[in-house]
Enzyme design. Sequence first.
Site, PDB file in Angstrom:
ATOM      1  N   HIS A  66       3.785  21.518  11.660  1.00 42.82           N
ATOM      2  CA  HIS A  66       3.423  22.910  11.390  1.00 42.82           C
ATOM      3  C   HIS A  66       4.052  23.358  10.079  1.00 42.82           C
ATOM      4  O   HIS A  66       5.206  23.048   9.787  1.00 42.82           O
ATOM      5  CB  HIS A  66       3.846  23.833  12.533  1.00 42.82           C
ATOM      6  CG  HIS A  66       5.326  23.873  12.816  1.00 42.82           C
ATOM      7  ND1 HIS A  66       6.184  24.754  12.193  1.00 42.82           N
ATOM      8  CD2 HIS A  66       6.090  23.154  13.675  1.00 42.82           C
ATOM      9  CE1 HIS A  66       7.403  24.582  12.651  1.00 42.82           C
ATOM     10  NE2 HIS A  66       7.381  23.611  13.554  1.00 42.82           N
ATOM     11  N   ASP A  68       4.216  26.629   9.207  1.00 45.26           N
ATOM     12  CA  ASP A  68       4.839  27.950   9.341  1.00 45.26           C
ATOM     13  C   ASP A  68       6.309  27.817   9.702  1.00 45.26           C
ATOM     14  O   ASP A  68       6.744  26.826  10.302  1.00 45.26           O
ATOM     15  CB  ASP A  68       4.099  28.803  10.378  1.00 45.26           C
ATOM     16  CG  ASP A  68       4.082  28.182  11.768  1.00 45.26           C
ATOM     17  OD1 ASP A  68       3.929  26.954  11.875  1.00 45.26           O
ATOM     18  OD2 ASP A  68       4.216  28.931  12.753  1.00 45.26           O
ATOM     19  N   ASP A  99      13.054  22.493  10.096  1.00 47.42           N
ATOM     20  CA  ASP A  99      12.027  22.848  11.084  1.00 47.42           C
ATOM     21  C   ASP A  99      10.849  23.527  10.391  1.00 47.42           C
ATOM     22  O   ASP A  99      10.820  24.732  10.252  1.00 47.42           O
ATOM     23  CB  ASP A  99      12.653  23.784  12.116  1.00 47.42           C
ATOM     24  CG  ASP A  99      11.730  24.078  13.287  1.00 47.42           C
ATOM     25  OD1 ASP A  99      10.693  23.394  13.417  1.00 47.42           O
ATOM     26  OD2 ASP A  99      12.039  24.988  14.070  1.00 47.42           O
ATOM     27  N   GLU A 133       2.668  27.511  14.970  1.00 46.75           N
ATOM     28  CA  GLU A 133       3.498  26.856  15.982  1.00 46.75           C
ATOM     29  C   GLU A 133       4.678  27.727  16.357  1.00 46.75           C
ATOM     30  O   GLU A 133       5.059  27.808  17.530  1.00 46.75           O
ATOM     31  CB  GLU A 133       3.998  25.509  15.469  1.00 46.75           C
ATOM     32  CG  GLU A 133       4.570  24.597  16.570  1.00 46.75           C
ATOM     33  CD  GLU A 133       6.039  24.848  16.894  1.00 46.75           C
ATOM     34  OE1 GLU A 133       6.516  24.386  17.943  1.00 46.75           O
ATOM     35  OE2 GLU A 133       6.730  25.531  16.101  1.00 46.75           O
ATOM     36  N   GLU A 134       5.247  28.413  15.373  1.00 48.44           N
ATOM     37  CA  GLU A 134       6.405  29.261  15.631  1.00 48.44           C
ATOM     38  C   GLU A 134       6.006  30.592  16.253  1.00 48.44           C
ATOM     39  O   GLU A 134       6.870  31.348  16.694  1.00 48.44           O
ATOM     40  CB  GLU A 134       7.185  29.516  14.328  1.00 48.44           C
ATOM     41  CG  GLU A 134       7.763  28.273  13.681  1.00 48.44           C
ATOM     42  CD  GLU A 134       8.899  27.655  14.465  1.00 48.44           C
ATOM     43  OE1 GLU A 134       9.183  28.113  15.592  1.00 48.44           O
ATOM     44  OE2 GLU A 134       9.516  26.704  13.950  1.00 48.44           O
ATOM     45  N   GLU A 162       8.957  17.199  14.731  1.00 47.41           N
ATOM     46  CA  GLU A 162       9.929  18.236  15.067  1.00 47.41           C
ATOM     47  C   GLU A 162      11.360  17.680  14.996  1.00 47.41           C
ATOM     48  O   GLU A 162      11.590  16.490  15.204  1.00 47.41           O
ATOM     49  CB  GLU A 162       9.678  18.772  16.478  1.00 47.41           C
ATOM     50  CG  GLU A 162       8.413  19.586  16.629  1.00 47.41           C
ATOM     51  CD  GLU A 162       8.552  21.003  16.081  1.00 47.41           C
ATOM     52  OE1 GLU A 162       9.620  21.323  15.498  1.00 47.41           O
ATOM     53  OE2 GLU A 162       7.594  21.777  16.221  1.00 47.41           O
ATOM     54  N   HIS A 348      16.321  27.428  12.788  1.00 44.83           N
ATOM     55  CA  HIS A 348      16.200  28.856  13.112  1.00 44.83           C
ATOM     56  C   HIS A 348      17.455  29.652  12.730  1.00 44.83           C
ATOM     57  O   HIS A 348      17.550  30.837  13.069  1.00 44.83           O
ATOM     58  CB  HIS A 348      15.873  29.077  14.596  1.00 44.83           C
ATOM     59  CG  HIS A 348      14.494  28.639  14.981  1.00 44.83           C
ATOM     60  ND1 HIS A 348      13.780  29.245  15.984  1.00 44.83           N
ATOM     61  CD2 HIS A 348      13.684  27.661  14.511  1.00 44.83           C
ATOM     62  CE1 HIS A 348      12.597  28.657  16.114  1.00 44.83           C
ATOM     63  NE2 HIS A 348      12.520  27.680  15.223  1.00 44.83           N
TER      64      HIS A 348
END
Length: 376
Positions: A66, A68, A99, A133-134, A162, A348
């Site tokens: 992903h 995003d 990520d 995805e997020e 991931e 994150h």
Amino acid sequence: MSETLSLLEDLIRRESVTPQDAGCQDLLAERLTKLGFIDERLHFADTQNLWLRKGQLSPLFVFLGHTDVVPTGPLTAWDSPPFEPTIRDGKLYGRGAADMKGGIAAFVTAVERFVAEHPQHKGSIAIMMTSDEEGIATHGVVKVVEVLEQRGEKIDWCLVGEPSSDQKIGDVIRVGRRGSLCAKLTVLGIQGHVAYPELAENPIHTFAPALQELTEEVWDHGNQFFPPTRLQVSNINGGTGAENIIPSQVEVQFNLRFCTELDEATIKARTETILDKHGFKYDLQWRLSGNPFLTSQGELIDATHAAIESVCGFQTLDDTGGGTSDGRFIAPTGAQVIELGPLNASIHKVNEHIGLDELEVLSRIYQQILVNLLAY
């Protein structure tokens, strides 16, 4: 500067906060169409999805990722701007470094080297990208899979980039994930004055015993691949803000991360049995984020174990921990699915980063997996 690092820096500069892609997929398509990959865009609503495929023969190997990223949080907490890739002490800092733009950069350069060295490889290679995805993931991989299934395009092996690694690159691979079932419960009462409780019905009071029973319920005992299923309350909201009013309702949100010992229907039925036993009025809404999946054996796991041992010199650990990933949409098609990517310690967080040496090791592992599966 390595090709992988240069690509990762280009990706980080694009402020692709979910569900934005900010040109990341264009960059990937521009590189890989030069190698014979066919560029197909499968956009739905505000989500951009990319399907790049080289070859039409089976078996089909897919790298899934992903573009995003999550929001940055307070900019003042970062030691350098989150969308200006910055190298300090052997690490590259920036939102998405781990990520999962680091994984994307690593598998793109791995594919480039593999195709250059094995132009007549077996089967087909594809890259699937989404910008959702997020977020809530309703218009991303799940929609792309529907399109592929409708036209009979079957994925044999899927590697999700991931961040799975713990202490060093390749020490952990995810071979499955728990399911995730979300619930929004509204318990109904009768509003009134706290001095006259006999004229009202306090939904917080009536729900309290059921809450205790739900949190103490033994849903299952897990199995050799998964821990026991757990229910966790995430939000409780009730009251008007005034100290002298009994509220008319209380809203409760909870989530169950469930293993392969349970299914969605069983969880719902057992939950409603507990609620009904306590005799209050309620409304209950469910949202299934994904079912559990497991790839316990097969060619993909064997090739990945062999690649990590070849590149890193150690044996990896198969694990099913963590949250959910888009692999949950691929596994039901019958594909073998694993997750292998950067270290997850900084994901994150502010000052998200990836080690420069880790990035190169990861790219070499990806390349060796391709060699193990598709080279003649």
